[in-house]
Design a protein around this motif. Structure first.
Motif, PDB file in Angstrom:
ATOM      1  N   VAL A 196      -3.222 -47.986   4.595  1.00 43.26           N
ATOM      2  CA  VAL A 196      -1.839 -47.511   4.605  1.00 43.26           C
ATOM      3  C   VAL A 196      -1.036 -48.362   5.576  1.00 43.26           C
ATOM      4  CG1 VAL A 196      -0.320 -45.559   5.123  1.00 43.26           C
ATOM      5  CG2 VAL A 196      -2.553 -45.154   4.050  1.00 43.26           C
ATOM      6  N   LYS A 197      -0.030 -49.035   5.055  1.00 42.12           N
ATOM      7  CA  LYS A 197       0.806 -49.882   5.903  1.00 42.12           C
ATOM      8  C   LYS A 197       1.769 -48.979   6.651  1.00 42.12           C
ATOM      9  CE  LYS A 197       3.488 -54.174   5.507  1.00 42.12           C
ATOM     10  NZ  LYS A 197       2.773 -55.177   6.274  1.00 42.12           N
ATOM     11  N   ALA A 198       1.459 -48.698   7.881  1.00 45.26           N
ATOM     12  CA  ALA A 198       2.281 -47.761   8.657  1.00 45.26           C
ATOM     13  C   ALA A 198       2.065 -47.987  10.139  1.00 45.26           C
ATOM     14  CB  ALA A 198       1.892 -46.325   8.306  1.00 45.26           C
ATOM     15  N   LYS A 199       3.083 -47.618  10.886  1.00 41.72           N
ATOM     16  CA  LYS A 199       3.002 -47.691  12.331  1.00 41.72           C
ATOM     17  C   LYS A 199       2.642 -46.293  12.834  1.00 41.72           C
ATOM     18  CE  LYS A 199       6.195 -49.147  15.748  1.00 41.72           C
ATOM     19  NZ  LYS A 199       7.484 -49.783  15.958  1.00 41.72           N
ATOM     20  N   VAL A 200       1.684 -46.193  13.726  1.00 42.84           N
ATOM     21  CA  VAL A 200       1.346 -44.882  14.280  1.00 42.84           C
ATOM     22  C   VAL A 200       2.096 -44.743  15.597  1.00 42.84           C
ATOM     23  CG1 VAL A 200      -0.499 -43.399  15.148  1.00 42.84           C
ATOM     24  CG2 VAL A 200      -0.899 -44.868  13.157  1.00 42.84           C
ATOM     25  N   ALA A 201       3.110 -43.850  15.593  1.00 40.03           N
ATOM     26  CA  ALA A 201       3.986 -43.747  16.754  1.00 40.03           C
ATOM     27  C   ALA A 201       3.357 -42.905  17.854  1.00 40.03           C
ATOM     28  CB  ALA A 201       5.324 -43.157  16.340  1.00 40.03           C
ATOM     29  N   ARG A 202       2.584 -41.901  17.450  1.00 39.66           N
ATOM     30  CA  ARG A 202       2.104 -40.961  18.449  1.00 39.66           C
ATOM     31  C   ARG A 202       0.877 -40.235  17.914  1.00 39.66           C
ATOM     32  NH1 ARG A 202       4.435 -36.030  18.705  1.00 39.66           N
ATOM     33  NH2 ARG A 202       6.433 -36.770  17.950  1.00 39.66           N
TER      34      ARG A 202
ATOM     35  N   ARG B 229       5.749 -45.047   7.721  1.00 41.48           N
ATOM     36  CA  ARG B 229       5.292 -45.976   6.675  1.00 41.48           C
ATOM     37  C   ARG B 229       6.178 -47.209   6.621  1.00 41.48           C
ATOM     38  NH1 ARG B 229       3.697 -41.309   4.117  1.00 41.48           N
ATOM     39  NH2 ARG B 229       1.478 -41.295   3.619  1.00 41.48           N
ATOM     40  N   GLN B 230       5.575 -48.348   6.356  1.00 38.64           N
ATOM     41  CA  GLN B 230       6.338 -49.592   6.259  1.00 38.64           C
ATOM     42  C   GLN B 230       6.573 -49.975   4.804  1.00 38.64           C
ATOM     43  OE1 GLN B 230       7.105 -51.216   9.485  1.00 38.64           O
ATOM     44  NE2 GLN B 230       6.426 -49.169  10.055  1.00 38.64           N
TER      45      GLN B 230
ATOM     46  N   SER C 103       9.713 -44.141   3.803  1.00 34.90           N
ATOM     47  CA  SER C 103       9.558 -44.527   5.202  1.00 34.90           C
ATOM     48  C   SER C 103       9.898 -43.404   6.173  1.00 34.90           C
ATOM     49  CB  SER C 103      10.403 -45.761   5.506  1.00 34.90           C
ATOM     50  OG  SER C 103      11.758 -45.410   5.333  1.00 34.90           O
ATOM     51  N   ALA C 104      10.146 -42.188   5.644  1.00 37.87           N
ATOM     52  CA  ALA C 104      10.429 -41.068   6.548  1.00 37.87           C
ATOM     53  C   ALA C 104       9.195 -40.783   7.400  1.00 37.87           C
ATOM     54  CB  ALA C 104      10.803 -39.839   5.737  1.00 37.87           C
ATOM     55  N   PRO C 105       9.376 -40.513   8.698  1.00 33.77           N
ATOM     56  CA  PRO C 105       8.213 -40.225   9.538  1.00 33.77           C
ATOM     57  C   PRO C 105       7.442 -39.031   8.985  1.00 33.77           C
ATOM     58  CG  PRO C 105      10.212 -40.404  10.857  1.00 33.77           C
ATOM     59  CD  PRO C 105      10.633 -40.430   9.433  1.00 33.77           C
ATOM     60  N   ALA C 106       6.125 -39.077   9.105  1.00 37.69           N
ATOM     61  CA  ALA C 106       5.301 -37.989   8.586  1.00 37.69           C
ATOM     62  C   ALA C 106       4.187 -37.683   9.579  1.00 37.69           C
ATOM     63  CB  ALA C 106       4.708 -38.400   7.244  1.00 37.69           C
ATOM     64  N   GLU C 107       3.669 -36.461   9.503  1.00 41.13           N
ATOM     65  CA  GLU C 107       2.526 -36.108  10.348  1.00 41.13           C
ATOM     66  C   GLU C 107       1.301 -35.929   9.471  1.00 41.13           C
ATOM     67  OE1 GLU C 107       3.376 -33.010  13.204  1.00 41.13           O
ATOM     68  OE2 GLU C 107       4.261 -34.603  14.422  1.00 41.13           O
ATOM     69  N   VAL C 108       0.225 -36.604   9.865  1.00 44.66           N
ATOM     70  CA  VAL C 108      -1.006 -36.522   9.079  1.00 44.66           C
ATOM     71  C   VAL C 108      -2.140 -36.068   9.992  1.00 44.66           C
ATOM     72  CG1 VAL C 108      -2.163 -37.726   7.191  1.00 44.66           C
ATOM     73  CG2 VAL C 108      -0.236 -38.811   8.337  1.00 44.66           C
ATOM     74  N   LYS C 109      -2.966 -35.157   9.460  1.00 38.78           N
ATOM     75  CA  LYS C 109      -4.081 -34.652  10.258  1.00 38.78           C
ATOM     76  C   LYS C 109      -5.387 -35.308   9.826  1.00 38.78           C
ATOM     77  CE  LYS C 109      -5.479 -30.169  10.118  1.00 38.78           C
ATOM     78  NZ  LYS C 109      -5.153 -28.753  10.285  1.00 38.78           N
ATOM     79  N   HIS C 110      -6.182 -35.716  10.816  1.00 40.08           N
ATOM     80  CA  HIS C 110      -7.528 -36.231  10.533  1.00 40.08           C
ATOM     81  C   HIS C 110      -8.510 -35.479  11.423  1.00 40.08           C
ATOM     82  CE1 HIS C 110      -6.244 -39.586   8.011  1.00 40.08           C
ATOM     83  NE2 HIS C 110      -5.211 -39.738   8.838  1.00 40.08           N
ATOM     84  N   GLU C 111      -9.804 -35.714  11.217  1.00 41.77           N
ATOM     85  CA  GLU C 111     -10.794 -35.011  12.048  1.00 41.77           C
ATOM     86  C   GLU C 111     -11.378 -35.908  13.144  1.00 41.77           C
ATOM     87  OE1 GLU C 111     -11.906 -31.744   8.643  1.00 41.77           O
ATOM     88  OE2 GLU C 111     -13.308 -33.381   8.988  1.00 41.77           O
ATOM     89  N   LEU C 112     -11.255 -37.217  12.935  1.00 44.55           N
ATOM     90  CA  LEU C 112     -11.724 -38.172  13.946  1.00 44.55           C
ATOM     91  C   LEU C 112     -10.848 -39.418  13.829  1.00 44.55           C
ATOM     92  CD1 LEU C 112     -14.022 -38.861  16.053  1.00 44.55           C
ATOM     93  CD2 LEU C 112     -15.227 -39.954  14.170  1.00 44.55           C
ATOM     94  N   VAL C 113     -10.455 -39.975  14.967  1.00 47.00           N
ATOM     95  CA  VAL C 113      -9.610 -41.170  14.938  1.00 47.00           C
ATOM     96  C   VAL C 113     -10.219 -42.246  15.841  1.00 47.00           C
ATOM     97  CG1 VAL C 113      -7.369 -42.092  15.695  1.00 47.00           C
ATOM     98  CG2 VAL C 113      -7.448 -40.003  14.344  1.00 47.00           C
TER      99      VAL C 113
END
Ligand SMILES: Cc1cc2nc3c(=O)[nH]c(=O)nc-3n(C[C@H](O)[C@H](O)[C@H](O)COP(=O)(O)OP(=O)(O)OC[C@H]3O[C@@H](n4cnc5c(N)ncnc54)[C@H](O)[C@@H]3O)c2cc1C
Ligand code: SF4
Ligand code: SF4
Lengths: 97, 429
Positions: B316-322, B337-338, B342-352
Motif C-alpha cells: 500500500v503506497k501510503a505514509k504512516v503519520a502516527r 494514501r499516496q 487520499s483521505a487520512p484513514a485509521e487501520v488496525k493491525h495486530e503486530l507492526v
C-alpha cells in the motif's frame, strides 16, 4: 566444584568491594520467583495460554509471557501442539509437580 | 588490572560481523596474521541473529557459523571477544591498539562450556540477543551457536548466591576477575564496525518504543528464527498468533526530522523477505507493507519483490503519520494514501514492524586514524572509483556497513577488497 571456604571468602570480599546486593535487585528476584511459582502452580491444573496464566498469576499479560518463555527456555514448560490464536503451554513431565 | 598481554600481527580487524570475518579469513588464507577484536561476547555481528537472508532465503546462521568457526580455528587469526578498542596510535609504520578484555568472571582456559552455571543461576534477565523478547540468566552463554561458547556473568544482576560456583565442575567462576589490558601492534587496520538500527525511541509519532506490539525488524528476525524466543511467531503483548501484520517502510530513514535523510538500502528488501517468511509460517495471516516507493537494488531483487506480490502480500503506497493502540494493544495506524483515495484513514493491525534504518555502529573518528567520515558518520573512501576499501588514512581500510548501508553480498565483496588492499599495502612497507 568450588571449595566452600574459598567461595565464602570470595563472596565476602565481593561484598566489601561492591557493597551489599542492592535492595532493588533483591526485590526484583523475589517478584520473579513469586511470578514463576504462580505460573507453575497454575499449570498444575492443566495446559493454559499466556493470558490465562496472566489472570491466574495476577500478572500483566506481557510479563506473564516473558516469564513463560524463560521457563520454557530453561526446560520447565513445553508447548502444547495444536491450533488456535493463543498457543497453550504445559508443565514438562517431571518438572515442578 | 591483570598483566599486559602483547600481540603482534600484520593486520588488526575491528569488528567481527560478516565483513570483518571475511576480511580476516581472506588475509589469513594469504599468509598474513590477523587479530580481530569484537566488543560483543561472540563473533558474528548482526548476521548471526538474522533468520534467513534475501534474496535466496538461505538460513543466515548456516552461512555465518562455518565462517565464524574458520576464523576462530585459524592458526593465523587471534580472536578477542568481549573486548573494547580504547585507542589506536600510529607510530611510524606501526599501529598500536590499546584493547581491554572485559571480565566474564570465569576462567576462560578451564571452562568446558557445560552450561551448569547457567542452569543453576536463579536470576532471569531480558536477553538482548532476542531483543528482550526472551530471557537469559545472570551468568549465561550468549546464544546457542555463539563462538566462543563461554559464559558471561553480569555482576550488576548477581545476587551473589554462589550457586554457579558450586555447580561448576572445573571451578572456573572468578567473582573477583578484573579487566585485562592487551596491546596489539599491527601494520594495517581494517575498520568493520558495521551498524546499529535506528532506535525504537527515535520517533514520537510511532510510540517511542512503548507500544508492545510495535517491534523492531531485528525482533522480527528473532521471531522468525528457528530457535527464536517463542519458538514460533507470537506477538509480545499477550502471546497471540498475529493474524494481521504490517510493515512501516522508511521508519527511520529518509527522514530529516530524525537526522537520517539517506535511504538505508536494505529495509525494503528485509521487509519483503520477512513478509514472505511470515506468510510461510502464518499462511492465513494478512500482511501489508506501507511504503513510499520500493527500492530493490541488487541482483534478483526485483524478482523477489514480484514474488512477494504474487504471494498475496499487500503493498500500500501510503505514509504512516502516527501509530497508537487500542485497549487490547492492537496498533492503530493513521495512514495517508499516496494513490487513489487520499483521505487520512485509521487501520488496525495486530503486530507492526518498523522498518528501521541503519546508523554507524561506532564513531571511528575517535581513533584519529585519518579516515574521513561523511555527514552521517559513515567512513568515507578516498576515491570510490579507484577502490572500495581505501580511506584517507594510510594503512587504514574499511569493509561492510561501516562505509554506509549495504547488504551482505556487498559487504562480503567489500571485505575481499579491503583484505587485498591491506595485503598490498603491507607488502610495500
Ligand atoms: C532487520 C535486518 C535484516 C537484514 N536482512 C538482510 C538479508 O536478509 N540479506 C542481506 O544481504 N542483508 C540483510 N541485512 C543487512 C545486513 O545485516 C548487513 O549488510 C551485514 O550484516 C553487515 O555486516 P557488517 O559486518 O558490515 O556489520 P555488523 O554485522 O554490524 O558487524 C559489525 C561488528 O562490529 C562490532 N563492533 C562495533 N563497534 C566496535 C568496536 N568499537 N570495537 C569492537 N567491535 C565493534 C559489532 O559488535 C559487530 O559485531 C539486514 C539488516 C537488518 C537491519
Ligand atoms: S552467584 Fe550470581 S551469577 Fe552465580 S548463580 Fe548466583 S546470581 Fe547467578
Ligand atoms: S559451569 Fe563452569 S565449566 Fe561449565 S560452562 Fe559454567 S563456567 Fe564453564
Amino acid at each position: 566444584m568450588a571449595d566452600a571456604k574459598k567461595l565464602a571468602e570470595q563472596l565476602k570480599k565481593l561484598n566489601e568491594l561492591r557493597g551489599p546486593v542492592p535492595q532493588e535487585l533483591r526485590d526484583r528476584v523475589a517478584a520473579q520467583n513469586k511470578a514463576q511459582k504462580a505460573i507453575l502452580d497454575a499449570l498444575k491444573e492443566g495446559p493454559k495460554t499466556a493470558p490465562e496464566l496472566a489472570a491466574a498469576a495476577g500478572l500483566p499479560e506481557d510479563r506473564a509471557l516473558w516469564y513463560l518463555v524463560g521457563l520454557r527456555k530453561y526446560g520447565k514448560i513445553s508447548d502444547v501442539a495444536g491450533r488456535g490464536d493463543y498457543p497453550k503451554y504445559e508443565l514438562k513431565a517431571g518438572e515442578a509437580k | 588490572m591483570r598483566e599486559l598481554e602483547k600481540i603482534e600481527v600484520d593486520t588488526l580487524v575491528v569488528g567481527s560481523g560478516i565483513a570483518g570475518l571475511q576480511a580476516a579469513l581472506d588475509l589469513a588464507d594469504q599468509g598474513y596474521s590477523v587479530a580481530i577484536v569484537e566488543k560483543a561476547p561472540s563473533i558474528g555481528g548482526k548476521m548471526i541473529s538474522l533468520s534467513k537472508v534475501f534474496p535466496t532465503l538461505d538460513c543466515a546462521s548456516c552461512i555465518t557459523t562455518p565462517r565464524m568457526a574458520s576464523v576462530s580455528h585459524h592458526p593465523r587469526i587471534k580472536t578477542l571477544t568481549y573486548s573494547t578498542v580504547d585507542a589506536i596510535k600510529r607510530e611510524g609504520k606501526t599501529f598500536t591498539a590499546s584493547v581491554t578484555r572485559k571480565p566474564r568472571y570465569i576462567d576462560e582456559k578451564e571452562c568446558i562450556s557445560c552450561k551448569r552455571c547457567e542452569e543453576v543461576c536463579p536470576v532471569y534477565l531480558p536477553d538482548e540477543y532476542e531483543q528482550g523478547l526472551g530471557a537469559k540468566k545472570t551468568i549465561s552463554i550468549p546464544f546457542t551457536n555463539a563462538i566462543p561458547q563461554l559464559p558471561v556473568m553480569h555482576p550488576e544482576h548477581c545476587i551473589r548466591c554462589g550457586a554457579c560456583a558450586r555447580a561448576c565442575p572445573k571451578d572456573c567462576i572468578e567473582f573477583l576477575q578484573e579487566p585485562a589490558p592487551v596491546e596489539i601492534k599491527a601494520k594495517a587496520v581494517i575498520l568493520a564496525t558495521g551498524y546499529e538500527t535506528t532506535p525504537m525511541t527515535a520517533k514520537k509519532q510511532y510510540g517511542l518504543g512503548k507500544l508492545p506490539n510495535v517491534i523492531s525488524p531485528m525482533a522480527a528476525e528473532r521471531l522468525l528464527a528457528p530457535h527464536g524466543p517463542y519458538g514460533r511467531v507470537l506477538r509480545p503483548s499477550d502471546g497471540m498468533v498475529p493474524g494481521s501484520i504490517a510493515y512501516v517502510q522508511c521508519a527511520g530513514s529518509r527522514d530529516k526530522s530524525i537526522g537520517v535523510p539517506y535511504c538505508s538500502r536494505v529495509c525494503c528488501m528485509y521487509a519483503i523477505k520477512q513478509a514472505i517468511l511470515l506468510s510461510g509460517s502464518l499462511p492465513i495471516a494478512d500482511i501489508t507493507i506501507y511504503y513510499m516507493d520500493i527500492r530493490a537494488f541488487g541482483k534478483g531483487y526485483e524478482q523477489f519483490y514480484n514474488n512477494a506480490r504474487a504471494m498475496g502480500i499487500n503493498f500500500v503506497k501510503a505514509k504512516v503519520a502516527r501509530i497508537t493502540e487500542d485497549e487490547k494493544h492492537n496498533p492503530i495506524l493513521r495512514i495517508e494514501r499516496q494513490e487513489g483515495d487520499s483521505a487520512p484513514a485509521e487501520v488496525k493491525h495486530e503486530l507492526v514492524v518498523l522498518s528501521q534504518g541503519l546508523l554507524p555502529g561506532c564513531d571511528v573518528s575517535k581513533f584519529n586514524l585519518g579516515a574521513g567520515l561523511n555527514d552521517f558518520g559513515f567512513v568515507q573512501l578516498s576515491d570510490e572509483t579507484v577502490s572500495s576499501a581505501v580511506t584517507a588514512g594510510a594503512g587504514v581500510f574499511a569493509a561492510g556497513v561501516v562505509k554506509g548501508p549495504r547488504d551482505i553480498p556487498d559487504s562480503v565483496v567489500d571485505a575481499g577488497s579491503a583484505a587485498m588492499e591491506a595485503a598490498s599495502y603491507i607488502r610495500k612497507l
